[in-house]
Design an enzyme around this catalytic site. Sequence first.
Site, PDB file in Angstrom:
ATOM      1  N   ASN A   1      -1.693   1.159   2.381  1.00 47.85           N
ATOM      2  CA  ASN A   1      -2.151  -0.208   2.643  1.00 47.85           C
ATOM      3  C   ASN A   1      -3.563  -0.238   3.226  1.00 47.85           C
ATOM      4  O   ASN A   1      -4.297  -1.199   3.046  1.00 47.85           O
ATOM      5  CB  ASN A   1      -1.182  -0.941   3.569  1.00 47.85           C
ATOM      6  CG  ASN A   1       0.061  -1.386   2.805  1.00 47.85           C
ATOM      7  OD1 ASN A   1       0.051  -1.375   1.574  1.00 47.85           O
ATOM      8  ND2 ASN A   1       1.110  -1.744   3.505  1.00 47.85           N
TER       9      ASN A   1
ATOM     10  N   GLU B   1       5.916   7.078   2.359  1.00 46.42           N
ATOM     11  CA  GLU B   1       5.050   7.545   3.450  1.00 46.42           C
ATOM     12  C   GLU B   1       5.944   7.795   4.665  1.00 46.42           C
ATOM     13  O   GLU B   1       6.732   6.915   5.034  1.00 46.42           O
ATOM     14  CB  GLU B   1       4.025   6.468   3.812  1.00 46.42           C
ATOM     15  CG  GLU B   1       2.883   6.318   2.821  1.00 46.42           C
ATOM     16  CD  GLU B   1       1.859   5.268   3.271  1.00 46.42           C
ATOM     17  OE1 GLU B   1       0.666   5.540   3.174  1.00 46.42           O
ATOM     18  OE2 GLU B   1       2.263   4.166   3.705  1.00 46.42           O
TER      19      GLU B   1
ATOM     20  N   SER C   1       5.465  -1.753   7.159  1.00 47.77           N
ATOM     21  CA  SER C   1       4.212  -1.438   6.478  1.00 47.77           C
ATOM     22  C   SER C   1       3.019  -1.734   7.371  1.00 47.77           C
ATOM     23  O   SER C   1       1.899  -1.380   7.039  1.00 47.77           O
ATOM     24  CB  SER C   1       4.109  -2.228   5.173  1.00 47.77           C
ATOM     25  OG  SER C   1       4.283  -3.590   5.434  1.00 47.77           O
TER      26      SER C   1
ATOM     27  N   HIS D   1       8.059   4.573   5.267  1.00 46.71           N
ATOM     28  CA  HIS D   1       7.523   3.396   4.568  1.00 46.71           C
ATOM     29  C   HIS D   1       7.796   3.520   3.073  1.00 46.71           C
ATOM     30  O   HIS D   1       7.121   4.264   2.362  1.00 46.71           O
ATOM     31  CB  HIS D   1       6.020   3.274   4.847  1.00 46.71           C
ATOM     32  CG  HIS D   1       5.384   2.097   4.164  1.00 46.71           C
ATOM     33  ND1 HIS D   1       4.081   2.084   3.764  1.00 46.71           N
ATOM     34  CD2 HIS D   1       5.892   0.895   3.784  1.00 46.71           C
ATOM     35  CE1 HIS D   1       3.809   0.924   3.182  1.00 46.71           C
ATOM     36  NE2 HIS D   1       4.896   0.192   3.175  1.00 46.71           N
TER      37      HIS D   1
END
Length: 717
Positions: free
Chosen positions: A510, A472, A439, A460
């Site tokens: 994120n 992702e 991440s 991800h």
Amino acid sequence: MTALTISRHGGTAVLTLDLPGEPVNKLNAAVKADFETALAELRGDAMVRALVIISGKPDTFIAGADIEEFTRLSTQEEFTRLSREGQEMLQRLDDFPKPVVCAIHGACLGGGFELALACDWRIATDHPKTQLGLPEVQLGLLPGAGGCQRLPLLIGLSAALGIIMPGKTESGSKAFRLGMVDELVPKSILLDTALKAADRLAGLVGAELQLRPLPARPPKTGLMGAIFDRTRPGRRFVYWKARKDTLAKTGGHYPAPLAALEAVRAGLEQGGPAGYAVEHRLFGELAATDVSRKLIGIFFATTALKKDDGLPPGVTAKPRAIERLGVIGSGFMGAGIAGTAVSSAGVDVRLKDTELSRIGKGLKAATDILSGRLKRRRITRFEFERLAALLSGGTDSASFARADLVIEAVFEDLEVKRAVLAETEAVTRPETIFATNTSTIPIAEIAAQASRPDRVLGMHFFSPVDRMPLLEIIPTGKTSPETIATAVHFGRRMGKTVIVVRDHPGFWVNRILMPYLNEAGYALAEGVPMEVLDRVMTRFGFPVGPVTLLDEVGLDVGAKAAGVMHAAFGDRLKPSPLIGRMLEDKRFGRKNGRGFYLYPKGKKAGPDETVYDLLGVRPLAPADTTIIEQRLVYSMLNEAAMAADEGVVRSPRDGDVGAIFGIGYPPFRGGPLRYIDDLGAAKVVEVLRDLERRHGSRFTPAPSLVGRAEQTVRFYP
Ligand code: 3HC
């Protein structure tokens, strides 16, 4: 007629619906006209004693009203008329003087299921593709073609509300248990069974047909069910509870479930005509709301993503078949990836770790995902056994020799990940793809020494993997188009909504989450009570607030990601000192029962007041929380605008879908980029400048956002 064909089988006319040029059947104007023509023709045909309605599509019966037609209507009156005409058409089907049998295989949703409800007999296949239900509230609507009226009469009030209010769909077997269909059969004998049922029902006439034989297994509501559903005070309690539970879940942001409740109630308490009138009136009101438009926008965005291979415009590549998957690291993420891959994609999975005891735990966690599906009757015992047998594990990489794809989910450490990549490349075939589930670490850095960099990318996943819908995918500059297309395709087989994002710190989800969580940290360190912060954001529409989220993610994990983001983006993403202090006090969040909140016996209770002592502040709820909401929301909007304009996501659509499915950004607001468009970039810049004056440069509006404001450029033209 263009969509319906009529064939004769003795005294039964079989109406086969196959909308030309469309992947699914839907009830658009042309199909409705075809049905009207067919019914008029067959009504007076003395040779026809019964009808069977069946689909000519491989895996859909009818997917509902044509949602695309909705986008061409704009006023409440137009939508009300659409609903009323749908009701009237299905009433003509209901009143048809000869028995009508509905033979259902594949998706039978919304208006499609309402059509089935207007028939005399429903037969569904037990195939996994068969799904029946009323998902309208997921689009901000209600079942507007009689579904709110007929379903409660068929299966009882409580069971019907359990389908209508959350917008649920059920498998054929669950639908049969609930009494939504009368027979359940294998696909191979669907038509034959329908023809037999038609023959049987054709022997009945007039009143007998109305009192047709009860379903083989009538819905079991039990004594309590009978009291609640069949007495006025009982029903009053059911309405009250349904309303209360819905408000607790939706925070009042979604009007559709409550409107559906009103339509059901009107029908049951005031009689059919009142029920139908309330139903089409409220359908019209809902369809014209902004919430419904946003939810329909998300439906089309996710549908479009299902077909997107993630490649740059003009580049094409065929995805390779993935049959054997290797997963390295049998912790929570690794086991989640293994279990989801087996249960959703049905591939052979080999789990690798350094110790057998860890592998044992990982395999158990992966099998638990399958057990959950078995318990919820999503798979049969036979399928469970077959899929569980596909899971294996070991400490040896040599078993990856036949893997098509290897996903690593080891500790977040660049050197460890590089070593794992080198070790994997040494034992796998040249075409094997290596995906890293990180991440925070740039994929290009992990792939820097790869011998086959074209075969390396990031995947991800979000935790818990089996429940979080987003994935992702992060290619580097060297990843080949075939590798990207293969990973996207496989992610979709795992049941994920996939967005392809740029290899940039934090990727998309994120990146936009971090300033928001940081801001919650700053506010908390100033003494804003944690439950106030959480309440403000759930009121905005997030499923959980930022402080609860930090506890769930784990403060150690959060701190690591925050450090990476701070290093990459400087002071704008500087975390508040609060997390450091929490970690010094060994507070890792829910996982060790010590976080911001208390977790007696593992269950979340109230705030842990000692956190304030640790931070040296006295909690004081602000009189006005508007500014708190602005601080949190606008920090995310600013970052989203910046990242989108840096090309972190391939389109605003991907950014908004990613935010909604990755962090629970309120769907009724359409996503952060859509929200900026709605507010107007100029307004967003104005609020950010105000926040900048009060709280410093972390709120300085992104230059690209300022540019958008000056030139009134939207994300969605
Ligand atoms: N209206 C218009 N288009 C629809 C549609 C609908 N109800 N259902 C599916 N489609 C289209 C999709 O947009 C897509 O179009 P495209 O190929 O041009 O992009 C195509 O059909 C294939 O759809 P999917 O890619 O989603 O195919 P899947 O096989 O993955 O899923 C499905 C099929 C389960 C039917 C899924 O599409 C679905 O859930 N559809 C929506 C169902 C729904 O919400 N129905 C209620 C409609 S509202 C209503 O009925 C109101 C009534 O009460 C009056």
